[in-house]
Scaffold this motif. Structure first.
Motif, mmCIF file in Angstrom:
data_model
loop_
_atom_site.group_PDB
_atom_site.id
_atom_site.type_symbol
_atom_site.label_atom_id
_atom_site.label_comp_id
_atom_site.label_asym_id
_atom_site.label_seq_id
_atom_site.Cartn_x
_atom_site.Cartn_y
_atom_site.Cartn_z
ATOM 1 N N SER A 90 40.339 34.721 -5.688
ATOM 2 C CA SER A 90 39.504 35.216 -6.791
ATOM 3 C C SER A 90 39.520 36.728 -6.836
ATOM 4 C CB SER A 90 38.068 34.704 -6.642
ATOM 5 O OG SER A 90 38.029 33.298 -6.683
ATOM 6 N N SER A 91 39.377 37.349 -5.684
ATOM 7 C CA SER A 91 39.409 38.807 -5.608
ATOM 8 C C SER A 91 40.756 39.347 -6.074
ATOM 9 C CB SER A 91 39.124 39.254 -4.170
ATOM 10 O OG SER A 91 39.222 40.647 -4.048
ATOM 11 N N LEU A 92 41.819 38.703 -5.628
ATOM 12 C CA LEU A 92 43.163 39.115 -6.042
ATOM 13 C C LEU A 92 43.300 39.031 -7.565
ATOM 14 C CD1 LEU A 92 45.979 39.920 -4.895
ATOM 15 C CD2 LEU A 92 46.544 37.492 -4.974
ATOM 16 N N GLY A 93 42.821 37.939 -8.142
ATOM 17 C CA GLY A 93 42.872 37.787 -9.596
ATOM 18 C C GLY A 93 42.027 38.819 -10.311
ATOM 19 N N PRO B 254 46.002 25.630 -13.471
ATOM 20 C CA PRO B 254 45.650 24.632 -12.442
ATOM 21 C C PRO B 254 44.940 25.263 -11.232
ATOM 22 C CG PRO B 254 47.879 24.250 -13.218
ATOM 23 C CD PRO B 254 47.427 25.571 -13.797
ATOM 24 N N LEU B 255 45.342 26.473 -10.864
ATOM 25 C CA LEU B 255 44.685 27.161 -9.747
ATOM 26 C C LEU B 255 43.264 27.560 -10.124
ATOM 27 C CD1 LEU B 255 44.728 28.294 -6.920
ATOM 28 C CD2 LEU B 255 45.894 30.337 -7.812
ATOM 29 N N ILE B 256 43.070 27.988 -11.354
ATOM 30 C CA ILE B 256 41.721 28.334 -11.818
ATOM 31 C C ILE B 256 40.808 27.115 -11.760
ATOM 32 C CG2 ILE B 256 40.388 28.988 -13.868
ATOM 33 C CD1 ILE B 256 42.697 30.931 -14.543
ATOM 34 N N VAL B 257 41.317 25.977 -12.189
ATOM 35 C CA VAL B 257 40.528 24.741 -12.138
ATOM 36 C C VAL B 257 40.157 24.422 -10.689
ATOM 37 C CG1 VAL B 257 40.588 22.247 -12.554
ATOM 38 C CG2 VAL B 257 41.449 23.827 -14.293
ATOM 39 N N LEU B 258 41.127 24.530 -9.793
ATOM 40 C CA LEU B 258 40.873 24.274 -8.374
ATOM 41 C C LEU B 258 39.835 25.255 -7.829
ATOM 42 C CD1 LEU B 258 41.599 22.784 -5.711
ATOM 43 C CD2 LEU B 258 43.324 24.581 -5.364
ATOM 44 N N LEU B 259 40.021 26.534 -8.094
ATOM 45 C CA LEU B 259 39.078 27.548 -7.600
ATOM 46 C C LEU B 259 37.681 27.327 -8.152
ATOM 47 C CD1 LEU B 259 41.255 30.781 -7.770
ATOM 48 C CD2 LEU B 259 40.413 29.642 -5.702
ATOM 49 N N LYS B 260 37.591 26.979 -9.403
ATOM 50 C CA LYS B 260 36.283 26.716 -10.003
ATOM 51 C C LYS B 260 35.573 25.577 -9.265
ATOM 52 C CE LYS B 260 34.254 26.583 -14.592
ATOM 53 N NZ LYS B 260 34.518 26.454 -16.017
ATOM 54 N N GLY B 261 36.309 24.525 -8.952
ATOM 55 C CA GLY B 261 35.732 23.410 -8.205
ATOM 56 C C GLY B 261 35.297 23.807 -6.805
ATOM 57 N N VAL B 262 36.144 24.550 -6.110
ATOM 58 C CA VAL B 262 35.827 25.000 -4.751
ATOM 59 C C VAL B 262 34.612 25.918 -4.771
ATOM 60 C CG1 VAL B 262 36.659 26.404 -2.810
ATOM 61 C CG2 VAL B 262 38.183 24.716 -3.877
ATOM 62 N N LEU B 263 34.589 26.865 -5.694
ATOM 63 C CA LEU B 263 33.467 27.813 -5.767
ATOM 64 C C LEU B 263 32.172 27.118 -6.176
ATOM 65 C CD1 LEU B 263 35.421 30.776 -7.368
ATOM 66 C CD2 LEU B 263 34.424 30.752 -5.063
ATOM 67 N N THR B 264 32.252 26.164 -7.072
ATOM 68 C CA THR B 264 31.066 25.409 -7.481
ATOM 69 C C THR B 264 30.483 24.654 -6.281
ATOM 70 O OG1 THR B 264 31.873 25.195 -9.743
ATOM 71 C CG2 THR B 264 30.200 23.610 -9.034
ATOM 72 N N GLN B 265 31.347 24.048 -5.492
ATOM 73 C CA GLN B 265 30.871 23.341 -4.303
ATOM 74 C C GLN B 265 30.291 24.320 -3.287
ATOM 75 O OE1 GLN B 265 30.625 19.913 -3.895
ATOM 76 N NE2 GLN B 265 29.348 20.637 -2.200
ATOM 77 N N TRP B 266 30.933 25.466 -3.146
ATOM 78 C CA TRP B 266 30.455 26.491 -2.208
ATOM 79 C C TRP B 266 29.061 26.960 -2.618
ATOM 80 C CZ3 TRP B 266 33.587 31.626 -1.171
ATOM 81 C CH2 TRP B 266 33.052 32.301 -0.060
ATOM 82 N N VAL B 267 28.842 27.154 -3.912
ATOM 83 C CA VAL B 267 27.520 27.542 -4.412
ATOM 84 C C VAL B 267 26.477 26.473 -4.061
ATOM 85 C CG1 VAL B 267 26.192 27.768 -6.560
ATOM 86 C CG2 VAL B 267 28.267 29.111 -6.252
ATOM 87 N N LEU B 268 26.858 25.212 -4.201
ATOM 88 C CA LEU B 268 25.938 24.121 -3.864
ATOM 89 C C LEU B 268 25.642 24.093 -2.361
ATOM 90 C CD1 LEU B 268 27.368 21.281 -6.129
ATOM 91 C CD2 LEU B 268 25.255 22.588 -6.478
ATOM 92 N N ASP B 269 26.670 24.351 -1.552
ATOM 93 C CA ASP B 269 26.505 24.329 -0.099
ATOM 94 C C ASP B 269 25.737 25.545 0.419
ATOM 95 O OD1 ASP B 269 27.960 21.972 -0.064
ATOM 96 O OD2 ASP B 269 29.837 22.938 0.590
ATOM 97 N N GLU B 270 25.941 26.696 -0.217
ATOM 98 C CA GLU B 270 25.307 27.938 0.229
ATOM 99 C C GLU B 270 24.705 28.671 -0.978
ATOM 100 O OE1 GLU B 270 27.669 30.418 2.880
ATOM 101 O OE2 GLU B 270 28.985 28.695 3.268
ATOM 102 N N PRO B 271 23.608 28.152 -1.522
ATOM 103 C CA PRO B 271 23.041 28.736 -2.745
ATOM 104 C C PRO B 271 22.538 30.173 -2.593
ATOM 105 C CG PRO B 271 21.569 27.082 -1.837
ATOM 106 C CD PRO B 271 22.831 27.016 -1.042
ATOM 107 N N ASN B 272 22.300 30.628 -1.382
ATOM 108 C CA ASN B 272 21.808 31.992 -1.170
ATOM 109 C C ASN B 272 22.896 32.954 -0.719
ATOM 110 O OD1 ASN B 272 19.143 31.389 -1.924
ATOM 111 N ND2 ASN B 272 18.790 30.470 0.082
ATOM 112 N N GLY C 28 31.457 33.655 -11.124
ATOM 113 C CA GLY C 28 31.268 34.446 -12.334
ATOM 114 C C GLY C 28 32.599 34.886 -12.916
ATOM 115 N N PHE C 29 33.502 35.320 -12.053
ATOM 116 C CA PHE C 29 34.815 35.748 -12.526
ATOM 117 C C PHE C 29 35.672 34.562 -12.965
ATOM 118 C CE2 PHE C 29 39.330 36.433 -11.261
ATOM 119 C CZ PHE C 29 39.680 37.194 -12.362
ATOM 120 N N ILE C 30 35.836 33.596 -12.089
ATOM 121 C CA ILE C 30 36.722 32.466 -12.377
ATOM 122 C C ILE C 30 36.209 31.649 -13.560
ATOM 123 C CG2 ILE C 30 37.578 30.246 -11.462
ATOM 124 C CD1 ILE C 30 39.085 32.697 -10.374
#
Length: 171
Positions: free
Chosen positions: A5-8, A21-39, A48-50
């Motif tokens: 994400s930073s590179l992009g 396809p990478l954006i879709v994957l990153l969006k899914g990973v980041l969405t899960q990360w937000v759920l796992d670590e909301p703070n 926000g970027f992706i």
């Protein structure tokens, strides 16, 4: 996900660095990360970027008030709102209302004051000053009872704005 994400973000000019396809994957990973670590502000920022999602940037900023990327992106969102509201001033029409534009400008100014990077601060301050001048001129113009188009009125006052060219098509 953070590195990609930073590179992009920092290399947006590189064509298809982040293919769809990478954006879709990153969006899914980041969405899960937000759920796992909301703070944790990091996944919010990169989501926000992706995801082109200003609320994710705002959430990251609430968690990390000095993040320059988030400060810049949220500031740009406020300035872009004013840009949208003013893009028909060449036809003497403000989209929205003056108080909303002023609120967006006030929010942008508060965020600009928090920026540490002088280059970003200066660039955003220049945009802010431009739109503030335009909104102030519109506010004065809108109290007058004349037929003169807003761009002509501004030119007569010595104000110079980059008005959009409007082209209407008919079939």
């Amino acid at each position: 996900a953070e590195e990609l994400s930073s590179l992009g973000f920092w290399h947006r000019e590189t064509h298809q660095l982040l293919a769809y396809p990478l954006i879709v994957l990153l969006k899914g990973v980041l969405t899960q990360w937000v759920l796992d670590e909301p703070n944790n502000p990091i996944p919010h920022k990169w989501l926000g970027f992706i995801g082109e999602d200003i609320t994710s940037y705002e959430r990251a900023l609430a968690l990390e008030p000095t993040d320059e990327i988030c400060l810049t992106q949220v500031t740009l969102s406020h300035l872009n709102s004013v840009d949208f509201q003013t893009h028909h001033l060449s036809e003497s029409v403000l989209l929205g209302d003056i108080s909303r534009a002023k609120d967006s400008l006030a929010s942008a100014q508060a965020l600009i004051a928090r920026l540490q990077t002088q280059e970003s601060k200066s660039r955003l301050q220049n945009r802010y000053d431009y739109y503030l001048s335009m909104i102030n001129c519109w506010e004065e113009y809108s109290t007058l009872a004349g037929d003169e188009p807003f761009p002509d009125w501004c030119a007569a006052k010595g104000e110079q704005f980059d008005f959009w060219s409007i082209v209407y098509y008919q079939r």
